[in-house]
Motif scaffolding. Structure first.
Motif, PDB file in Angstrom:
ATOM      1  N   ALA A   1      10.381  17.520 -10.764  1.00 58.26           N
ATOM      2  CA  ALA A   1      11.877  18.233 -10.503  1.00 58.26           C
ATOM      3  C   ALA A   1      12.700  18.233  -9.410  1.00 58.26           C
ATOM      4  O   ALA A   1      13.117  17.789  -9.726  1.00 58.26           O
ATOM      5  N   ASN A   2      12.525  18.056  -8.542  1.00 61.21           N
ATOM      6  CA  ASN A   2      12.306  17.386  -6.718  1.00 61.21           C
ATOM      7  C   ASN A   2      12.988  16.301  -6.570  1.00 61.21           C
ATOM      8  O   ASN A   2      14.266  16.234  -6.317  1.00 61.21           O
ATOM      9  N   VAL A   3      12.644  15.178  -7.735  1.00 66.37           N
ATOM     10  CA  VAL A   3      13.328  14.044  -7.488  1.00 66.37           C
ATOM     11  C   VAL A   3      14.374  14.238  -8.319  1.00 66.37           C
ATOM     12  O   VAL A   3      15.266  13.385  -7.842  1.00 66.37           O
ATOM     13  N   LYS A   4      14.174  14.702  -8.986  1.00 64.62           N
ATOM     14  CA  LYS A   4      15.472  14.916 -10.534  1.00 64.62           C
ATOM     15  C   LYS A   4      16.781  14.986  -9.789  1.00 64.62           C
ATOM     16  O   LYS A   4      17.506  15.230 -10.018  1.00 64.62           O
ATOM     17  N   GLY A   5      16.385  16.415  -9.140  1.00 64.90           N
ATOM     18  CA  GLY A   5      17.514  16.808  -8.314  1.00 64.90           C
ATOM     19  C   GLY A   5      17.568  16.013  -7.558  1.00 64.90           C
ATOM     20  O   GLY A   5      18.644  16.490  -6.708  1.00 64.90           O
ATOM     21  N   TRP A   6      17.223  15.563  -6.518  1.00 63.45           N
ATOM     22  CA  TRP A   6      17.576  14.214  -5.509  1.00 63.45           C
ATOM     23  C   TRP A   6      18.475  13.468  -5.761  1.00 63.45           C
ATOM     24  O   TRP A   6      19.994  12.994  -5.225  1.00 63.45           O
TER      25      TRP A   6
ATOM     26  N   PHE B   1       0.717  -1.552   0.115  1.00 62.20           N
ATOM     27  CA  PHE B   1      -0.183  -0.331  -0.082  1.00 62.20           C
ATOM     28  C   PHE B   1       0.934   1.378  -0.123  1.00 62.20           C
ATOM     29  O   PHE B   1       0.478   1.843  -0.652  1.00 62.20           O
ATOM     30  N   LEU B   2       1.867   1.200   0.712  1.00 64.26           N
ATOM     31  CA  LEU B   2       2.979   2.493   0.939  1.00 64.26           C
ATOM     32  C   LEU B   2       3.052   2.712  -0.427  1.00 64.26           C
ATOM     33  O   LEU B   2       3.859   3.911  -1.141  1.00 64.26           O
ATOM     34  N   LEU B   3       3.824   1.983  -1.196  1.00 65.31           N
ATOM     35  CA  LEU B   3       4.717   1.966  -2.582  1.00 65.31           C
ATOM     36  C   LEU B   3       3.657   2.547  -3.520  1.00 65.31           C
ATOM     37  O   LEU B   3       4.318   2.944  -3.821  1.00 65.31           O
ATOM     38  N   PHE B   4       2.610   2.376  -2.861  1.00 71.15           N
ATOM     39  CA  PHE B   4       1.783   2.668  -4.291  1.00 71.15           C
ATOM     40  C   PHE B   4       0.908   4.719  -3.580  1.00 71.15           C
ATOM     41  O   PHE B   4       1.087   5.280  -4.493  1.00 71.15           O
ATOM     42  N   ALA B   5       0.668   4.273  -2.262  1.00 74.35           N
ATOM     43  CA  ALA B   5       0.443   5.061  -1.565  1.00 74.35           C
ATOM     44  C   ALA B   5       1.341   6.904  -1.519  1.00 74.35           C
ATOM     45  O   ALA B   5       0.538   7.786  -1.917  1.00 74.35           O
ATOM     46  N   LEU B   6       2.316   6.466  -0.768  1.00 81.69           N
ATOM     47  CA  LEU B   6       3.512   7.050  -1.041  1.00 81.69           C
ATOM     48  C   LEU B   6       3.596   8.361  -2.267  1.00 81.69           C
ATOM     49  O   LEU B   6       3.704   9.620  -1.800  1.00 81.69           O
ATOM     50  N   PRO B   7       4.015   8.032  -3.321  1.00 79.25           N
ATOM     51  CA  PRO B   7       4.477   8.772  -3.961  1.00 79.25           C
ATOM     52  C   PRO B   7       2.994   9.765  -4.514  1.00 79.25           C
ATOM     53  O   PRO B   7       3.490  10.783  -5.306  1.00 79.25           O
ATOM     54  N   ILE B   8       2.377   9.296  -4.530  1.00 73.95           N
ATOM     55  CA  ILE B   8       0.497   9.530  -4.385  1.00 73.95           C
ATOM     56  C   ILE B   8       1.286  11.027  -3.754  1.00 73.95           C
ATOM     57  O   ILE B   8       0.799  12.076  -3.970  1.00 73.95           O
ATOM     58  N   VAL B   9       0.961  10.343  -2.333  1.00 71.73           N
ATOM     59  CA  VAL B   9       0.184  11.841  -1.405  1.00 71.73           C
ATOM     60  C   VAL B   9       1.456  13.020  -1.329  1.00 71.73           C
ATOM     61  O   VAL B   9       1.319  14.242  -1.294  1.00 71.73           O
ATOM     62  N   TYR B  10       3.028  12.176  -2.191  1.00 76.01           N
ATOM     63  CA  TYR B  10       4.218  13.137  -1.927  1.00 76.01           C
ATOM     64  C   TYR B  10       3.399  14.228  -3.073  1.00 76.01           C
ATOM     65  O   TYR B  10       3.775  15.579  -3.599  1.00 76.01           O
ATOM     66  N   ALA B  11       3.416  14.017  -4.875  1.00 81.56           N
ATOM     67  CA  ALA B  11       3.057  14.279  -5.348  1.00 81.56           C
ATOM     68  C   ALA B  11       1.827  15.538  -5.362  1.00 81.56           C
ATOM     69  O   ALA B  11       2.039  16.176  -5.127  1.00 81.56           O
ATOM     70  N   GLY B  12       1.033  15.216  -4.307  1.00 82.11           N
ATOM     71  CA  GLY B  12      -0.186  15.808  -3.663  1.00 82.11           C
ATOM     72  C   GLY B  12       0.491  16.993  -3.505  1.00 82.11           C
ATOM     73  O   GLY B  12      -0.501  18.077  -3.251  1.00 82.11           O
TER      74      GLY B  12
END
Length: 97
Positions: A37-42, A15-26
């Motif tokens: 862009a943030n992820v690419k910078g990291w 569940f966290l594997l799918f939910a966390l990226p969606i929550v972070y993007a929101g």
């Protein structure tokens, strides 16, 4: 063929594997940021802007370090400083639209 069951912890991880990226993007969009862009910078995948410095001559730092502080060296440094300030003002003036 025996069927395996998922434990509660493995369900949570999936569940966290799918939910966390969606929550972070929101949350990032809500805060006015670009999550991609943030992820690419990291990850170091962002590309810096290409600046045309073909007319700029940048002396090496070692030449300043080894040279004695003479009037000519100070004048060269002042001229370079003025040139860089003009270039910076020109670049900021074009992007300040």
């Amino acid at each position: 063929m025996p069927r395996t069951k998922l434990t509660g912890f493995s369900r949570l991880l999936i569940f966290l594997l799918f939910a966390l990226p969606i929550v972070y993007a929101g949350a990032a969009y809500y805060n006015g940021e670009d999550p991609v862009a943030n992820v690419k910078g990291w990850l170091g995948m962002d590309q810096p802007e290409q600046v045309d410095n073909s007319d700029a001559t940048v002396p090496s730092e070692e030449s300043y370090r080894d040279a004695p502080a003479t009037f000519e060296n100070v004048q060269e440094l002042r001229e370079e400083n003025d040139r860089l300030r003009r270039e910076l003002a020109r670049c900021q003036g074009t992007t300040a639209s």
